[in-house]
Scaffold this active site. Structure first.
Site, PDB file in Angstrom:
ATOM      1  N   SER A 157      23.474  81.289  69.282  1.00 56.08           N
ATOM      2  CA  SER A 157      23.076  80.297  68.802  1.00 56.08           C
ATOM      3  C   SER A 157      23.277  78.997  69.363  1.00 56.08           C
ATOM      4  O   SER A 157      23.835  78.795  70.343  1.00 56.08           O
ATOM      5  CB  SER A 157      23.919  80.040  67.282  1.00 56.08           C
ATOM      6  OG  SER A 157      23.613  79.147  66.843  1.00 56.08           O
ATOM      7  N   TYR A 215      31.897  79.269  62.994  1.00 56.86           N
ATOM      8  CA  TYR A 215      30.673  79.642  63.405  1.00 56.86           C
ATOM      9  C   TYR A 215      30.297  79.218  64.744  1.00 56.86           C
ATOM     10  O   TYR A 215      29.811  80.060  65.528  1.00 56.86           O
ATOM     11  CB  TYR A 215      29.349  79.237  62.501  1.00 56.86           C
ATOM     12  CG  TYR A 215      28.152  79.855  62.746  1.00 56.86           C
ATOM     13  CD1 TYR A 215      27.924  81.474  63.009  1.00 56.86           C
ATOM     14  CD2 TYR A 215      27.064  79.276  62.885  1.00 56.86           C
ATOM     15  CE1 TYR A 215      26.876  82.032  63.138  1.00 56.86           C
ATOM     16  CE2 TYR A 215      25.768  79.779  62.962  1.00 56.86           C
ATOM     17  CZ  TYR A 215      25.742  81.041  63.083  1.00 56.86           C
ATOM     18  OH  TYR A 215      24.431  81.751  63.423  1.00 56.86           O
TER      19      TYR A 215
HETATM   20  P1  NAD Z   1      20.369  87.238  58.007  1.00 55.00           P
HETATM   21  O1  NAD Z   1      21.508  87.010  56.995  1.00 55.00           O
HETATM   22  O2  NAD Z   1      19.085  87.120  57.308  1.00 55.00           O
HETATM   23  O3  NAD Z   1      20.522  88.511  58.245  1.00 55.00           O
HETATM   24  C1  NAD Z   1      21.685  89.244  58.581  1.00 55.00           C
HETATM   25  C2  NAD Z   1      21.733  90.667  58.564  1.00 55.00           C
HETATM   26  O4  NAD Z   1      22.921  91.186  58.930  1.00 55.00           O
HETATM   27  C3  NAD Z   1      21.691  90.890  56.957  1.00 55.00           C
HETATM   28  O5  NAD Z   1      20.609  91.818  56.610  1.00 55.00           O
HETATM   29  C4  NAD Z   1      23.162  91.426  56.341  1.00 55.00           C
HETATM   30  O6  NAD Z   1      23.102  92.420  55.417  1.00 55.00           O
HETATM   31  C5  NAD Z   1      23.516  92.241  57.927  1.00 55.00           C
HETATM   32  N1  NAD Z   1      24.934  92.157  57.866  1.00 55.00           N
HETATM   33  C6  NAD Z   1      26.024  91.336  57.612  1.00 55.00           C
HETATM   34  N2  NAD Z   1      27.066  91.659  57.730  1.00 55.00           N
HETATM   35  C7  NAD Z   1      27.154  93.047  58.080  1.00 55.00           C
HETATM   36  C8  NAD Z   1      27.894  93.995  58.484  1.00 55.00           C
HETATM   37  N3  NAD Z   1      29.407  93.675  58.383  1.00 55.00           N
HETATM   38  N4  NAD Z   1      27.492  95.200  59.068  1.00 55.00           N
HETATM   39  C9  NAD Z   1      26.146  95.428  58.981  1.00 55.00           C
HETATM   40  N5  NAD Z   1      25.075  94.520  58.726  1.00 55.00           N
HETATM   41  C10 NAD Z   1      25.554  93.278  58.327  1.00 55.00           C
HETATM   42  O7  NAD Z   1      20.539  86.233  59.181  1.00 55.00           O
HETATM   43  P2  NAD Z   1      19.562  85.874  60.281  1.00 55.00           P
HETATM   44  O8  NAD Z   1      19.267  84.367  60.012  1.00 55.00           O
HETATM   45  O9  NAD Z   1      18.246  86.933  60.476  1.00 55.00           O
HETATM   46  O10 NAD Z   1      20.749  85.968  61.767  1.00 55.00           O
HETATM   47  C11 NAD Z   1      20.477  87.061  62.552  1.00 55.00           C
HETATM   48  C12 NAD Z   1      21.383  86.578  63.554  1.00 55.00           C
HETATM   49  O11 NAD Z   1      20.864  85.360  64.207  1.00 55.00           O
HETATM   50  C13 NAD Z   1      22.805  86.321  63.142  1.00 55.00           C
HETATM   51  O12 NAD Z   1      23.797  86.834  64.254  1.00 55.00           O
HETATM   52  C14 NAD Z   1      22.687  84.461  63.332  1.00 55.00           C
HETATM   53  O13 NAD Z   1      24.134  84.191  63.469  1.00 55.00           O
HETATM   54  C15 NAD Z   1      21.971  84.339  64.239  1.00 55.00           C
HETATM   55  N6  NAD Z   1      20.976  83.257  64.349  1.00 55.00           N
HETATM   56  C16 NAD Z   1      20.499  82.661  63.319  1.00 55.00           C
HETATM   57  C17 NAD Z   1      19.978  81.434  63.090  1.00 55.00           C
HETATM   58  C18 NAD Z   1      19.070  80.874  62.131  1.00 55.00           C
HETATM   59  O14 NAD Z   1      18.508  79.716  62.250  1.00 55.00           O
HETATM   60  N7  NAD Z   1      18.973  81.723  60.952  1.00 55.00           N
HETATM   61  C19 NAD Z   1      19.894  80.684  64.446  1.00 55.00           C
HETATM   62  C20 NAD Z   1      20.920  81.262  65.447  1.00 55.00           C
HETATM   63  C21 NAD Z   1      21.337  82.353  65.522  1.00 55.00           C
END
Ligand code: NAD
Length: 283
Positions: free
Chosen positions: A166, A179
């Site tokens: 991130s 985070y």
């Molecule tokens: P999201 O919440 O839409 O998706 C995360 C998924 O992980 C969900 O479907 C959830 O059910 C699953 N999950 C959560 N805990 C779990 C566990 N213990 N075991 C198995 N599955 C589990 O989030 P997102 O925005 O799609 O993020 C995905 C990745 O990208 C994450 O690592 C997040 O930190 C990273 N990220 C997101 C952003 C953003 O702007 N959204 C930016 C940088 C990084």
């Protein structure tokens, strides 16, 4: 000589954790589109099964939706047994599960004198339980699947792991100390594991997405009642030279590049996909 397309990805087996999430879904779409066999692991079994069914039908490739918890090794091992039986040995792992928690988020960006009467809004009001959750999900939730799924790769001396970092991993963002530190640990671990596994043919890299409006950050970036951007949301847009949030689909090209042989001499890097955010000093 390289193949200048992704045809050599066809029929490879890829595990993606958190695959039913917003970013995971966009990643899965691109993986299935090039004929990769997908194991979509998520806590949300219904979503991961539906996504797998849709992608199998749309792209005529084998996709499995599985419930497993990235924090429980036994549940990952049970998933691996099913994946090995139904899809084959694992070639790629994408560690997508991750996120922040409101319990590890301060209400104010910077503390000032007025906050001495309301410490609960500041660093002093944070609970370690929030930190524990966020560190577990992001760090341990990357470590355990790597232990379980990369074994197939090391044995065959071929494979790729991609972690999801991130922007806050380079310089922490206000309000989200757990985070930020947890994602910094992902960069460090990506480098460590890339060195450790280099001689057994496994490449380990990370993608650092910029700002994407998704479930985990919506409460920080848009006003719940009006849907308008919060001051923090406006700040992000103005700090992103391209002047907008990313679309989850913007990650697909970098993902396929890192999985393919086009990046065969690339390991231990963290690639920002951020509309220029990490390059911009703000002036
Ligand atoms: P999201 O919440 O839409 O998706 C995360 C998924 O992980 C969900 O479907 C959830 O059910 C699953 N999950 C959560 N805990 C779990 C566990 N213990 N075991 C198995 N599955 C589990 O989030 P997102 O925005 O799609 O993020 C995905 C990745 O990208 C994450 O690592 C997040 O930190 C990273 N990220 C997101 C952003 C953003 O702007 N959204 C930016 C940088 C990084």
């Amino acid at each position: 000589m390289n193949e200048f397309n992704f045809s050599n990805l066809k029929d490879k087996v890829c595990v993606i954790t958190g695959g039913a999430g917003v970013i995971g879904t966009a990643m899965c779409e691109s993986l299935a589109a090039v004929g990769i066999r997908l194991a979509i692991i998520d806590l949300n079994e219904e979503l991961s099964r539906k996504l797998a069914e849709n992608l199998s039908t749309k792209y005529h490739t084998k996709c499995l939706g599985l419930a497993a918890n990235v924090l429980e090794k036994e549940s990952l091992e049970a998933a691996k047994a099913i994946i090995n039986e139904k899809l084959g040995e694992v070639d790629f792992l994408i560690n997508g599960a991750g996120g922040n928690s409101p319990q590890a988020t301060t209400a104010v960006e910077q503390m000032d004198e007025g906050d001495l009467d309301q410490l609960e809004k500041t660093f002093f009001g944070l609970q370690t339980v929030g930190f524990d959750k966020v560190f577990a999900l992001n760090f341990t939730g990357t470590l355990l699947p790597s232990i379980v799924f990369a074994r197939d790769m090391a044995e065959r001396k071929e494979g790729v792991i991609i972690n999801i970092s991130s922007m806050n991993s380079y310089r922490p963002l206000t309000k989200i100390p757990a985070y930020s530190a947890a994602k910094a640990s992902i960069n460090n671990f990506t480098q460590w594991l890339s060195v450790h596994l280099a001689k057994v043919g496994v490449r380990v890299n990370a993608i650092a997405p910029g700002f994407f409006l998704t479930n985990q950050n919506r409460f920080l970036l848009t006003d719940e009642k009006t849907g308008e951007p919060t001051p923090r949301g406006l700040k992000i847009i103005s700090s992103t030279p391209m002047g907008k949030y990313g679309e989850p689909e913007d990650l697909q090209g970098t993902l396929l590049f890192l999985l393919s042989d086009l990046s065969r001499f690339v390991t231990g890097v963290i690639i920002p996909v951020d509309g220029g955010y990490s390059a911009y000093g703000g002036v």
